[in-house]
Design an enzyme around this catalytic site. Structure first.
Site, PDB file in Angstrom:
ATOM      1  N   MET A   1      21.423  50.556 -80.789  1.00 19.75           N
ATOM      2  CA  MET A   1      20.926  50.923 -79.751  1.00 19.75           C
ATOM      3  C   MET A   1      21.456  51.640 -78.977  1.00 19.75           C
ATOM      4  O   MET A   1      23.003  51.250 -79.055  1.00 19.75           O
ATOM      5  CB  MET A   1      20.037  49.626 -78.906  1.00 19.75           C
ATOM      6  CG  MET A   1      19.000  48.889 -79.837  1.00 19.75           C
ATOM      7  SD  MET A   1      17.733  49.714 -80.631  1.00 19.75           S
ATOM      8  CE  MET A   1      16.526  49.819 -78.975  1.00 19.75           C
TER       9      MET A   1
ATOM     10  N   LYS B   1      19.185  40.698 -72.404  1.00 13.55           N
ATOM     11  CA  LYS B   1      20.105  41.820 -71.415  1.00 13.55           C
ATOM     12  C   LYS B   1      20.145  42.073 -70.125  1.00 13.55           C
ATOM     13  O   LYS B   1      20.683  41.393 -69.460  1.00 13.55           O
ATOM     14  CB  LYS B   1      20.825  43.460 -71.938  1.00 13.55           C
ATOM     15  CG  LYS B   1      22.283  43.514 -71.173  1.00 13.55           C
ATOM     16  CD  LYS B   1      22.578  44.732 -71.650  1.00 13.55           C
ATOM     17  CE  LYS B   1      23.135  44.784 -73.249  1.00 13.55           C
ATOM     18  NZ  LYS B   1      23.797  46.092 -73.755  1.00 13.55           N
TER      19      LYS B   1
ATOM     20  N   HIS C   1      33.765  46.172 -84.007  1.00 11.55           N
ATOM     21  CA  HIS C   1      32.238  46.886 -84.475  1.00 11.55           C
ATOM     22  C   HIS C   1      32.034  45.333 -86.282  1.00 11.55           C
ATOM     23  O   HIS C   1      30.986  44.196 -86.516  1.00 11.55           O
ATOM     24  CB  HIS C   1      31.790  47.671 -84.917  1.00 11.55           C
ATOM     25  CG  HIS C   1      30.045  48.080 -85.959  1.00 11.55           C
ATOM     26  ND1 HIS C   1      30.011  48.032 -87.018  1.00 11.55           N
ATOM     27  CD2 HIS C   1      29.011  48.023 -84.574  1.00 11.55           C
ATOM     28  CE1 HIS C   1      28.345  48.059 -87.329  1.00 11.55           C
ATOM     29  NE2 HIS C   1      27.630  47.605 -86.282  1.00 11.55           N
TER      30      HIS C   1
ATOM     31  N   SER D   1       1.495  19.314-105.412  1.00 13.00           N
ATOM     32  CA  SER D   1       1.881  19.700-105.677  1.00 13.00           C
ATOM     33  C   SER D   1       2.122  21.424-104.727  1.00 13.00           C
ATOM     34  O   SER D   1       1.413  22.077-105.941  1.00 13.00           O
ATOM     35  CB  SER D   1       3.582  20.429-106.175  1.00 13.00           C
ATOM     36  OG  SER D   1       5.089  20.421-105.779  1.00 13.00           O
TER      37      SER D   1
ATOM     38  N   ARG E   1      25.742  36.653 -73.809  1.00 11.39           N
ATOM     39  CA  ARG E   1      24.887  35.940 -73.583  1.00 11.39           C
ATOM     40  C   ARG E   1      25.556  35.427 -75.535  1.00 11.39           C
ATOM     41  O   ARG E   1      26.652  35.009 -75.321  1.00 11.39           O
ATOM     42  CB  ARG E   1      24.613  37.594 -74.499  1.00 11.39           C
ATOM     43  CG  ARG E   1      25.756  37.716 -75.281  1.00 11.39           C
ATOM     44  CD  ARG E   1      24.953  39.386 -76.248  1.00 11.39           C
ATOM     45  NE  ARG E   1      25.948  40.002 -76.717  1.00 11.39           N
ATOM     46  CZ  ARG E   1      26.100  41.433 -77.474  1.00 11.39           C
ATOM     47  NH1 ARG E   1      24.981  41.817 -76.752  1.00 11.39           N
ATOM     48  NH2 ARG E   1      27.538  41.705 -78.025  1.00 11.39           N
TER      49      ARG E   1
ATOM     50  N   ARG F   1      21.246  51.581 -70.688  1.00  9.06           N
ATOM     51  CA  ARG F   1      21.167  50.737 -72.094  1.00  9.06           C
ATOM     52  C   ARG F   1      20.474  50.380 -72.550  1.00  9.06           C
ATOM     53  O   ARG F   1      19.495  50.023 -71.727  1.00  9.06           O
ATOM     54  CB  ARG F   1      22.621  50.008 -72.515  1.00  9.06           C
ATOM     55  CG  ARG F   1      23.688  49.364 -71.497  1.00  9.06           C
ATOM     56  CD  ARG F   1      24.976  48.174 -70.964  1.00  9.06           C
ATOM     57  NE  ARG F   1      26.078  49.056 -69.964  1.00  9.06           N
ATOM     58  CZ  ARG F   1      27.007  48.642 -70.649  1.00  9.06           C
ATOM     59  NH1 ARG F   1      27.310  48.870 -71.443  1.00  9.06           N
ATOM     60  NH2 ARG F   1      27.601  49.536 -69.810  1.00  9.06           N
TER      61      ARG F   1
ATOM     62  N   GLY G   1      24.624  46.905 -81.257  1.00 10.37           N
ATOM     63  CA  GLY G   1      25.516  47.877 -82.121  1.00 10.37           C
ATOM     64  C   GLY G   1      24.681  49.522 -82.206  1.00 10.37           C
ATOM     65  O   GLY G   1      24.696  50.368 -83.422  1.00 10.37           O
TER      66      GLY G   1
ATOM     67  N   TYR H   1       6.111  15.892 -97.890  1.00 10.61           N
ATOM     68  CA  TYR H   1       7.932  17.055 -98.501  1.00 10.61           C
ATOM     69  C   TYR H   1       7.164  18.509 -98.784  1.00 10.61           C
ATOM     70  O   TYR H   1       6.454  18.785 -99.000  1.00 10.61           O
ATOM     71  CB  TYR H   1       8.287  16.303 -99.775  1.00 10.61           C
ATOM     72  CG  TYR H   1       8.074  16.392-101.334  1.00 10.61           C
ATOM     73  CD1 TYR H   1       7.757  17.349-101.465  1.00 10.61           C
ATOM     74  CD2 TYR H   1       6.419  15.464-100.856  1.00 10.61           C
ATOM     75  CE1 TYR H   1       7.176  17.871-103.056  1.00 10.61           C
ATOM     76  CE2 TYR H   1       5.473  16.093-102.523  1.00 10.61           C
ATOM     77  CZ  TYR H   1       5.805  17.023-102.833  1.00 10.61           C
ATOM     78  OH  TYR H   1       5.836  17.258-104.612  1.00 10.61           O
TER      79      TYR H   1
ATOM     80  N   CYS I   1       6.178  22.981-103.944  1.00 10.17           N
ATOM     81  CA  CYS I   1       7.459  23.556-104.295  1.00 10.17           C
ATOM     82  C   CYS I   1       7.689  24.934-105.132  1.00 10.17           C
ATOM     83  O   CYS I   1       8.504  25.320-105.631  1.00 10.17           O
ATOM     84  CB  CYS I   1       6.936  22.124-105.732  1.00 10.17           C
ATOM     85  SG  CYS I   1       5.780  22.874-106.692  1.00 10.17           S
TER      86      CYS I   1
HETATM   87  C1  PEP Z   1       4.376  27.568-108.268  1.00 10.05           C
HETATM   88  O1  PEP Z   1       3.817  28.860-109.127  1.00 10.05           O
HETATM   89  O2  PEP Z   1       4.310  27.715-107.362  1.00 10.05           O
HETATM   90  C2  PEP Z   1       5.609  27.540-108.852  1.00 10.05           C
HETATM   91  C3  PEP Z   1       6.474  26.681-109.010  1.00 10.05           C
HETATM   92  O3  PEP Z   1       5.674  27.370-110.348  1.00 10.05           O
HETATM   93  P1  PEP Z   1       6.422  28.446-111.307  1.00 10.05           P
HETATM   94  O4  PEP Z   1       6.975  29.468-110.109  1.00 10.05           O
HETATM   95  O5  PEP Z   1       7.003  28.205-112.296  1.00 10.05           O
HETATM   96  O6  PEP Z   1       4.728  29.214-112.115  1.00 10.05           O
END
Ligand code: PEP
Ligand code: MG
Length: 909
Positions: free
Chosen positions: A114, A32, A490, A798, A376, A103, A112, A885, A865
């Site tokens: 603060m 602000k 609000h 991975s 804003r 303010r 809302g 990835y 993963c």
């Molecule tokens: C992990 O451990 O990050 C994973 C992808 O395997 P899981 O969650 O199946 O143990």
């Protein structure tokens, strides 16, 4: 204006087309304060004032009130003098008084959350001067009454004592209204207002034991400290935790000359948006009230009118108000004050062009003069966010990179949320209509109190109006319905920010908190009754209505295309079934980063075969069970490969934490005994034998494949045969076989050997072959440390950051829920490390693993993963670590694609 010359500026002034600060100083001045400085500098008429920096808030938390007053006293006094000279009035003066607002303003907007104090500087003498100066005694006493009420609540803690309790000041007002037989605040006479002022002050004395402060300077210091305190208030702390904002950011304090929208019919106040915050359309819109204060618009006590003529006509159509009545009672600002509207329209264009983003502005008209109080970047729905960014890009206001950076990744979630099933909607009985405050569909059971929102799995919070206290409940509820309030109330603003369905201002609803009933016409609904809301149309529907997945807009497609243009790191998905694989492909997944093969056996008839396999005593028995599993797996793999045609698909060998599969219930054990032709006792013995103290650290992952190689053989066969079958059908697939839970090099080598031998046998059998990779998960700290050795054999890595987090912190994934919330509450952890990757600690292992792996094999393919693969800050980290990835759940794929692009753009800046 002369610039303050102390070494560390703690107070920054603005006003009269000049400012000490600028919009670049957001962290120091708060959002602000930075905007007020910037607006003033570009010639927007903002009431003059000053900002006390966020650093002072931190100093206050460390040193306390007295030391902080000492530090800033001189600067604050000078800054007040500056306002006095610009406004031609004097703070605390009895003839020509200057009143100010105080303010909060953190570096990010916390609507809302603060506290604010208005009309500060008034007392029994000043009120007389104000009355004389404005020639409006009613207004002066009303301002005084409002000031005591706000100051009392915010600074002196005069608040309701419990949820069922009424605000102590409201109670006094209600009393007086009853006595006088009037309904509205606007019906108070001057004498009523005077009585209220004295009654309010008595109430303060009674409750706090102290007189209400009459010295304006005492009032000012009290309010400044209260704003600092509000940074650590419950509401702010909850909001900060919800968004992951650190406590040491602090809030700035903005002190600004008051301007009044309640000085008669030539005055007013309002809120406007340069574009539609719900849909993103390029339509200037907003709401205003004549002869009112800013909080009247937001509080929703009076229904605001529309700023533009077209908006007003649309509103009247929805509200079933004819044109004659509309013009007489609800004219737009454009019609009522055309010159002011033109001026405002000019400023909204200047401000949007200046900030290159949709603006949310607050304004006040004081006796025919327009003041802009605040601008804003406007909160908006996910759909509006995407449309606005793509439109601003097309309009040439921003470039591609800026458009991508303007998107808040997590908000894309909203676009992927369910809408009502049109077929179910055909039978829907619409009971009332409100304002379409925040789009989406919600269905749930009625609750009337925010702290009861978790009473049902799906609840709809039904309120006359909401307040910041209701935030937690609003977050839990599926949707929010209010009887009062406009599109900027609000409830509407907060729900939009949360991406939560909200219908506001449904005047036909009669809500009774005592009896916990909602009455519409002559029908009464009770707590626990089902109700459905359409936040896009404002429809309120009786009962439960089925929901379905939304369709994605053209702009969403454009955004995703743009993301892929800039994104370097690929985005795969975690999918265990052909159906999930298809959904993910539609969301643009570039292959699969994790198929958890054990998840293919969660279905009833399949889990039996899996259990037989787990409980098998002999190799023969196990092989028999595996033979049953083989065709099921092969069929699933074919479906997955087909859905991901041409893309890499990583399939992980079995990693069943045994406790998830072993039958614990007597009925299931009996069933299994019959199926396996063994006694119940034999099953029970086997179950007891398999019982583990720490299943997550037990006989799982590659430990299973290494102790029972036939499992790995069967799975390899299913994968390779599926790939060969598809090849025969002309479908290309790229299997990547992944070994879980590796800790030693040998563990991987043994599995790899089984996989390659089995594949070779099948190639011979079929006289055909396919290309495939064999890689491993890095999810045990030791594997990250041994990565250079593992990479001698592994084709890819991975990172399984779920297990890596579990084992690095030593927090059981299954038990952490018991203490993590407390840890976060106590500030031991900022966030849940299973949700947001701990870059500092676990992240080191990810870096080490990647670097060491690539020191052996420079081209080693590396991905993630764990669940973190779809969490924005973690995805950015993966990019910085050089991953090829990330892999995440199908619905998070678009978010990860966007973040991949944002990370690459940020790195190039
Ligand atoms: C992990 O451990 O990050 C994973 C992808 O395997 P899981 O969650 O199946 O143990
Ligand atoms: Mg794991």
């Amino acid at each position: 204006m002369e610039i303050l010359d102390n070494v560390k500026n703690r107070v920054y002034r603005f006003g009269n087309k000049a400012a000490d600060g600028s919009s670049e100083m957001r962290n120091l001045l708060g959002g602000k304060g930075a905007n007020l400085a910037e607006m003033s500098a570009i010639g927007i008429p903002v009431p003059p004032g000053f900002t006390i920096t966020t650093e002072v808030c931190t100093e206050y938390n460390l040193l306390g009130k007295d030391a902080v007053v000492e530090l800033i006293k001189e600067d604050v006094e000078k800054a007040i003098e500056n306002i006095e000279s610009l406004m031609g009035a004097k703070f605390g003066d009895q003839e020509n008084p200057l009143l100010v607002s105080v303010r909060s303003g953190a570096r990010v907007s916390m609507p809302g959350m603060m506290d604010t104090v208005l009309n500060l500087g008034i007392n029994d003498e000043v009120v007389l001067g104000l009355a004389k100066k404005t020639n409006n005694e009613q207004f002066a006493w009303d301002s005084y009454r409002r000031f005591i009420q706000m100051y009392g609540g915010v600074v002196l803690g005069m608040k309701p004592e419990s949820k069922d309790d009424i605000d102590p000041f409201e109670e006094i007002m209600e009393h007086l209204k009853e006595k006088r037989g009037i309904q509205l605040d606007t019906e108070f006479t001057i004498q009523d207002l005077k009585d209220l002022v004295y009654d309010f002050k008595d109430a303060v004395k009674k409750r706090t034991g102290h007189d209400f402060p009459t010295n304006p300077w005492e009032q000012l210091w009290g309010a400044i400290m209260a704003v600092f305190n509000s940074w650590n208030g419950d509401r702010a702390v909850y909001y900060r935790n919800m968004h992951g904002y650190p406590a040491d950011w602090g809030t700035a304090v903005n002190v600004q000359a008051m301007v009044y929208g309640n000085m008669g019919n030539n005055s007013g106040t309002g809120v406007c948006f340069t574009r539609d915050a719900g849909t993103g359309e390029n339509k200037f819109n907003g709401e205003y009230l004549i002869n009112a204060q800013g909080e009247d618009v937001v509080a929703g006590v009076r229904t605001p009118q529309q700023i533009t003529k077209i908006g007003s006509e649309r509103w009247a159509e929805l509200a079933k108000i004819d044109e004659v009545e509309r013009i007489a009672n609800y004219p737009s600002l454009e019609e009522l004050m055309p010159d002011i509207f033109d001026e405002l329209n000019g400023y909204q264009q200047i401000l949007e062009n200046h900030y290159c983003d949709m603006q949310d502005m607050e304004f006040t008209i004081q006796d025919g003069k327009l003041w802009i109080l605040q601008t804003r970047n406007g909160k908006r729905t996910g759909a509006a966010m995407v449309k606005i960014a793509m439109d601003l890009l097309k309009e040439g206001l921003i470039n591609e990179q800026e458009a991508l950076l303007q998107i808040e990744p997590n908000k894309l979630d909203e676009l992927l949320h369910p809408v009502f099933d049109p077929n179910a909607l055909k039978r829907a009985h619409i009971i009332a209509q409100g304002l379409p405050a925040s789009p989406g569909a919600a269905t749930g059971k009625i609750v009337f109190f925010a702290d009861e929102a978790s009473k049902y799995k799906s609840s709809i919070l039904v309120r006359i109006e909401t307040s910041p206290e209701d935030l937690e409940g609003m977050n839990i509820a599926k949707g929010i319905l209010t009887a009062r309030g406009g599109m900027t109330s609000h409830a509407a603003v907060v729900a939009r920010g949360m991406g939560k369905c909200c219908v506001s201002g449904a005047g036909a609803l009669k809500i009774n908190y005592k009896t916990r009933t909602l009455t519409v016409g002559d029908h009464e609904y009770h707590e626990g009754d089902w109700i459905s809301l359409n936040g896009s149309t404002g429809n309120i529907i009786e009962g439960k209505v089925a929901t379905m997945e939304p369709e994605l807009s053209g702009e969403f497609g454009e955004l995703m295309k743009l993301s892929d243009k800039y994104g370097i790191m690929k985005v795969r998905t975690n999918a265990d079934t052909p159906k999930d694989a298809k959904i993910a492909r539609n969301f643009g997944a570039d292959g699969i980063g994790l198929t958890r093969t054990e998840h293919m056996f969660f279905e009833v008839d399949r889990i039996k075969a899996m259990r037989e396999m787990i409980l098998a005593d002999t190799l023969k028995e196990r092989k028999q069970a595996l033979d049953e599993l083989l065709p099921m797996q092969r069929e699933d793999f074919e479906g997955i490969f087909e859905a991901m045609e041409g893309k890499s698909v990583t399939i992980r060998l079995l990693d069943p934490p045994l406790h998830e599969f072993v039958p614990h219930q007597l009925a299931t054990q009996k069933e299994l005994a019959e199926q396996m032709h063994i006694s119940l006792q034999a099953v029970k013995n086997k179950v007891a034998e398999l019982e583990e103290f720490n299943p997550m650290l037990g006989h799982r992952g590659c430990r299973l494949g290494n102790t029972y190689p036939e499992i790995t053989e069967m799975q390899t066969r299913a994968i390779i045969e599926a790939a060969l079958n598809l090849k025969e059908r002309g479908i290309i697939c790229k299997p990547e076989i992944m070994v879980p839970l590796i800790g030693t090099v040998k563990e991987f080598e043994m599995q790899e050997q089984i996989i390659r031998n089995t594949a070779n046998i099948i190639f011979k059998e079929r006289n055909d072959s396919v290309e495939y990779l064999v890689g491993t998960m890095i999810e045990i700290p030791r594997a990250a440390l041994m990565a250079d050795r593992i990479a001698e054999r592994a084709d890819f890595f991975s990172f399984g950051t779920n297990d890596l987090t579990q084992m690095t912190f030593g927090y059981s994934r299954d038990d952490a829920g018991k203490f993590l919330p407390i840890y976060i509450d106590k500030g031991i952890l900022q966030v849940d490390p299973f949700e947001v990757l701990d870059q500092e600690g676990v992240g080191q292992l990810v870096k080490i693993g990647t670097e060491r792996g690539r020191s052996t094999k420079p081209q080693l393919k590396v991905g993630i993963c764990g669940e973190h693969g779809g969490e924005p800050s973690s995805v950015e980290f993966c990019y910085r670590t050089g991953m090829n990835y990330v892999s995440c759940s199908p619905y998070r794929v678009p978010i990860a694609r966007l973040v991949s692009a944002q990370a690459a753009i940020k790195a190039s800046l």
